[in-house]
Design a protein around this motif. Structure first.
Motif, mmCIF file in Angstrom:
data_model
loop_
_atom_site.group_PDB
_atom_site.id
_atom_site.type_symbol
_atom_site.label_atom_id
_atom_site.label_comp_id
_atom_site.label_asym_id
_atom_site.label_seq_id
_atom_site.Cartn_x
_atom_site.Cartn_y
_atom_site.Cartn_z
ATOM 1 N N PHE A 54 -80.407 68.972 -13.313
ATOM 2 C CA PHE A 54 -80.553 69.234 -14.756
ATOM 3 C C PHE A 54 -79.337 70.058 -15.180
ATOM 4 O O PHE A 54 -79.191 71.213 -14.787
ATOM 5 N N MET A 56 -76.892 71.839 -17.807
ATOM 6 C CA MET A 56 -76.923 72.471 -19.134
ATOM 7 C C MET A 56 -75.528 72.651 -19.725
ATOM 8 O O MET A 56 -74.624 73.143 -19.054
ATOM 9 N N ASN A 90 -78.749 68.578 -21.072
ATOM 10 C CA ASN A 90 -79.544 69.447 -21.940
ATOM 11 C C ASN A 90 -78.642 70.425 -22.695
ATOM 12 O O ASN A 90 -77.509 70.638 -22.335
ATOM 13 N N GLY A 92 -78.669 71.653 -26.933
ATOM 14 C CA GLY A 92 -78.051 71.369 -28.228
ATOM 15 C C GLY A 92 -77.650 69.921 -28.419
ATOM 16 O O GLY A 92 -76.647 69.632 -29.076
ATOM 17 N N ALA A 111 -82.742 65.894 -22.021
ATOM 18 C CA ALA A 111 -83.944 66.708 -22.259
ATOM 19 C C ALA A 111 -83.798 67.457 -23.570
ATOM 20 O O ALA A 111 -82.712 67.928 -23.916
ATOM 21 N N PHE A 112 -84.897 67.554 -24.299
ATOM 22 C CA PHE A 112 -84.919 68.293 -25.560
ATOM 23 C C PHE A 112 -85.874 69.466 -25.423
ATOM 24 O O PHE A 112 -87.033 69.278 -25.028
ATOM 25 N N GLY A 113 -85.420 70.654 -25.736
ATOM 26 C CA GLY A 113 -86.258 71.844 -25.630
ATOM 27 C C GLY A 113 -86.750 72.296 -26.988
ATOM 28 O O GLY A 113 -87.899 72.074 -27.376
ATOM 29 N N ARG A 114 -85.859 72.911 -27.764
ATOM 30 C CA ARG A 114 -86.259 73.483 -29.049
ATOM 31 C C ARG A 114 -86.747 72.415 -30.020
ATOM 32 O O ARG A 114 -87.685 72.651 -30.784
ATOM 33 N N ILE A 117 -90.326 71.835 -29.275
ATOM 34 C CA ILE A 117 -91.215 72.886 -29.779
ATOM 35 C C ILE A 117 -91.511 72.641 -31.260
ATOM 36 O O ILE A 117 -92.645 72.765 -31.720
ATOM 37 N N TYR A 140 -90.246 81.552 -31.316
ATOM 38 C CA TYR A 140 -90.051 81.374 -29.875
ATOM 39 C C TYR A 140 -90.527 82.624 -29.130
ATOM 40 O O TYR A 140 -90.340 83.734 -29.589
#
Ligand code: FMN
Length: 175
Positions: A54, A56, A90, A92, A111-114, A117, A140
């Motif tokens: 993964f 970043m 991952n 932005g 991958a999408f994080g924010r 959410i 957050y």
């Protein structure tokens, strides 16, 4: 650590999340010596037949650091050449950018994080090219449901006319 995990778990079900330069911790002075170490680690990871690594992009502003050249997608280009297994990209990355990166062979998944959410139905929104909810960073890391369960699902009326056909098949699952 990785080898301890692999004693009890099949390698193809193990992934490694990496933060290549630790710059988010403000370790700028260590950065120059950290890069060769990170390259060494990525090279070594090739031998483990992992599910994925993964990778970043950097959250911090690198412009005044010794690794300014690795800002943005440069870090992906750099480590894609060193690690040959499956990469999940991952940090932005938008829907459009994700498509470009995968089509260019720079990664296998994104991958999408924010965004996840803020959008409980992110997969559907990406599929339909629908607008995303505005993120509320103040929610957050909170200790309450605020910012976790109160983002709205897609309202099909918000969709552009050109996505209307595609939306029909999903309409029953949306508000
Ligand atoms: C509220 C919040 C909690 C997170 N928790 C974790 C975590 O527990 N473990 C982890 O590896 N990353 C965690 N992350 C980082 C995300 O997995 C992801 O790497 C980061 O948000 C960057 O991706 P993005 O730009 O798509 O959001 C968290 C991020 C946010 C915003």
């Amino acid at each position: 650590m990785l080898e301890a995990v692999l004693e009890v778990w099949p390698s193809e079900r193990v992934g490694v999340k990496t933060g290549p330069m630790m710059n988010e911790l403000g370790l700028f002075k260590a950065v120059e010596s950290t890069l060769p170490t990170t390259e060494y680690v990525y090279e070594k990871l090739n031998a483990y037949n992992l599910s994925h690594v993964f990778l970043m992009r950097q959250l911090a502003d690198l412009s005044e650091t010794p690794i300014a050249a690795l800002a943005g997608d440069a870090v992906i280009h750099h480590f894609r050449k060193i690690y040959h297994g499956q990469l999940i990209l991952n940090v932005g990355i938008s829907r459009e950018h994700a498509t470009e990166l995968v089509e260019a062979g720079l990664g296998d998944f994104v991958a999408f994080g924010r965004q996840y959410i803020a959008n409980p139905d992110l997969v559907e929104r990406i599929r339909l090219n629908a607008p995303l909810n505005e993120q509320r960073p103040e929610g957050y890391y909170g200790a309450t449901a605020f910012g976790y369960t109160d983002y709205p699902f897609l309202n099909v009326k918000d969709l552009h006319a050109e996505t209307e056909g595609a939306s029909l098949s999903l309409r029953s699952g949306l508000e």
